[in-house]
Design a protein around this motif. Sequence first.
Motif, PDB file in Angstrom:
ATOM      1  N   ALA A  74       0.909  -1.310  -0.209  1.00  0.00           N
ATOM      2  CA  ALA A  74       0.065   0.036  -0.136  1.00  0.00           C
ATOM      3  C   ALA A  74       0.946   1.300   0.062  1.00  0.00           C
ATOM      4  N   LYS A  75       1.768   1.231   0.736  1.00  0.00           N
ATOM      5  CA  LYS A  75       2.949   2.419   0.936  1.00  0.00           C
ATOM      6  C   LYS A  75       3.507   2.522  -0.677  1.00  0.00           C
ATOM      7  N   GLY A  76       4.049   1.386  -1.178  1.00  0.00           N
ATOM      8  CA  GLY A  76       4.424   1.654  -2.717  1.00  0.00           C
ATOM      9  C   GLY A  76       3.545   2.221  -3.560  1.00  0.00           C
ATOM     10  N   ARG A  77       2.105   1.525  -3.265  1.00  0.00           N
ATOM     11  CA  ARG A  77       1.163   2.284  -4.349  1.00  0.00           C
ATOM     12  C   ARG A  77       0.864   3.549  -4.170  1.00  0.00           C
ATOM     13  N   THR A  78       0.764   4.107  -2.937  1.00  0.00           N
ATOM     14  CA  THR A  78       0.830   5.684  -2.577  1.00  0.00           C
ATOM     15  C   THR A  78       1.930   6.390  -3.001  1.00  0.00           C
ATOM     16  N   LYS A  79       3.069   5.850  -3.235  1.00  0.00           N
ATOM     17  CA  LYS A  79       4.284   6.583  -3.415  1.00  0.00           C
ATOM     18  C   LYS A  79       4.291   6.599  -5.116  1.00  0.00           C
ATOM     19  N   LEU A  80       3.943   5.596  -5.562  1.00  0.00           N
ATOM     20  CA  LEU A  80       3.848   5.595  -7.265  1.00  0.00           C
ATOM     21  C   LEU A  80       2.791   6.535  -7.591  1.00  0.00           C
ATOM     22  N   GLU A  81       1.671   6.597  -6.810  1.00  0.00           N
ATOM     23  CA  GLU A  81       0.658   7.555  -7.217  1.00  0.00           C
ATOM     24  C   GLU A  81       1.051   8.889  -7.010  1.00  0.00           C
ATOM     25  N   THR A  82       1.625   9.270  -5.881  1.00  0.00           N
ATOM     26  CA  THR A  82       2.293  10.665  -5.889  1.00  0.00           C
ATOM     27  C   THR A  82       3.185  10.861  -6.757  1.00  0.00           C
ATOM     28  N   LEU A  83       4.326   9.959  -7.091  1.00  0.00           N
ATOM     29  CA  LEU A  83       5.238  10.389  -8.270  1.00  0.00           C
ATOM     30  C   LEU A  83       4.509  10.802  -9.620  1.00  0.00           C
ATOM     31  N   GLN A  84       3.620   9.865  -9.829  1.00  0.00           N
ATOM     32  CA  GLN A  84       2.614  10.072 -11.320  1.00  0.00           C
ATOM     33  C   GLN A  84       2.143  11.392 -11.320  1.00  0.00           C
ATOM     34  N   SER A  85       1.427  11.815  -9.960  1.00  0.00           N
ATOM     35  CA  SER A  85       0.898  13.004  -9.939  1.00  0.00           C
ATOM     36  C   SER A  85       1.791  14.251 -10.040  1.00  0.00           C
ATOM     37  N   GLU A  86       2.880  14.238  -9.422  1.00  0.00           N
ATOM     38  CA  GLU A  86       3.739  15.367  -9.739  1.00  0.00           C
ATOM     39  C   GLU A  86       4.363  15.224 -10.767  1.00  0.00           C
ATOM     40  N   THR A  87       4.350  14.082 -11.637  1.00  0.00           N
ATOM     41  CA  THR A  87       5.075  14.105 -13.034  1.00  0.00           C
ATOM     42  C   THR A  87       4.036  14.943 -13.845  1.00  0.00           C
ATOM     43  N   ARG A  88       2.661  14.528 -13.794  1.00  0.00           N
ATOM     44  CA  ARG A  88       1.559  15.196 -14.542  1.00  0.00           C
ATOM     45  C   ARG A  88       1.652  16.778 -14.073  1.00  0.00           C
ATOM     46  N   LEU A  89       1.648  17.168 -12.909  1.00  0.00           N
ATOM     47  CA  LEU A  89       1.950  18.711 -12.643  1.00  0.00           C
ATOM     48  C   LEU A  89       3.263  19.276 -13.275  1.00  0.00           C
ATOM     49  N   GLN A  90       4.277  18.765 -13.320  1.00  0.00           N
ATOM     50  CA  GLN A  90       5.406  19.109 -13.934  1.00  0.00           C
ATOM     51  C   GLN A  90       5.176  19.472 -15.417  1.00  0.00           C
ATOM     52  N   SER A  91       4.646  18.372 -16.029  1.00  0.00           N
ATOM     53  CA  SER A  91       4.363  18.222 -17.385  1.00  0.00           C
ATOM     54  C   SER A  91       3.401  19.483 -17.889  1.00  0.00           C
ATOM     55  N   ALA A  92       2.318  19.582 -16.940  1.00  0.00           N
ATOM     56  CA  ALA A  92       1.414  20.711 -17.283  1.00  0.00           C
ATOM     57  C   ALA A  92       1.907  22.106 -17.048  1.00  0.00           C
ATOM     58  N   SER A  93       2.586  21.913 -15.954  1.00  0.00           N
ATOM     59  CA  SER A  93       3.449  23.470 -15.754  1.00  0.00           C
ATOM     60  C   SER A  93       4.462  23.777 -16.910  1.00  0.00           C
ATOM     61  N   ALA A  94       5.171  22.863 -17.510  1.00  0.00           N
ATOM     62  CA  ALA A  94       6.109  22.922 -18.530  1.00  0.00           C
ATOM     63  C   ALA A  94       5.308  23.421 -19.899  1.00  0.00           C
ATOM     64  N   THR A  95       4.241  22.918 -20.158  1.00  0.00           N
ATOM     65  CA  THR A  95       3.343  23.318 -21.321  1.00  0.00           C
ATOM     66  C   THR A  95       2.741  24.503 -21.509  1.00  0.00           C
ATOM     67  N   GLU A  96       2.141  25.073 -19.929  1.00  0.00           N
ATOM     68  CA  GLU A  96       1.653  26.211 -19.804  1.00  0.00           C
ATOM     69  C   GLU A  96       3.059  27.336 -20.006  1.00  0.00           C
ATOM     70  N   LYS A  97       4.170  26.875 -19.833  1.00  0.00           N
ATOM     71  CA  LYS A  97       5.322  28.049 -20.028  1.00  0.00           C
ATOM     72  C   LYS A  97       5.607  28.137 -21.510  1.00  0.00           C
ATOM     73  N   LEU A  98       5.475  27.140 -22.332  1.00  0.00           N
ATOM     74  CA  LEU A  98       5.424  27.298 -23.870  1.00  0.00           C
ATOM     75  C   LEU A  98       4.508  27.724 -24.450  1.00  0.00           C
ATOM     76  N   ALA A  99       3.268  27.644 -23.859  1.00  0.00           N
ATOM     77  CA  ALA A  99       2.129  28.347 -24.540  1.00  0.00           C
ATOM     78  C   ALA A  99       1.911  29.827 -24.593  1.00  0.00           C
TER      79      ALA A  99
END
Length: 99
Positions: A74-99
């Motif tokens: 459960a701890k590993g699944r939570t960590k993976l979900e957190t990492l995936q969420s952070e990656t999505r936020l970073q991608s969205a932020s990078a996309t906004e900067k390009l626009a």
Amino acid sequence: MTRTRRPSPSTLKILTGLSAAPEGLHGYALMKETSLASGTLYPILMRLTERGWLEKAWDMSEAGPPRRIYTLTAKGRTKLETLQSETRLQSASATEKLA
């Protein structure tokens, strides 16, 4: 001593591969799933197990020799979900900067 930096891409591959297999995978199957060499895979599996992100158990199948099966905790699944969420936020932020 526990590392505090972001997990490596190889670590993310392993966590993602195991998340797709709720029944768990043995090392060789994980090598095929992630395209990682055993020298990369097994040290990461050991670290993730020590951190409590993975659980390991023996598969005592009659079809072959005993194998270790790795599953996300459960701890590993939570960590993976957190990492995936952070990656999505970073991608969205990078996309906004390009626009």
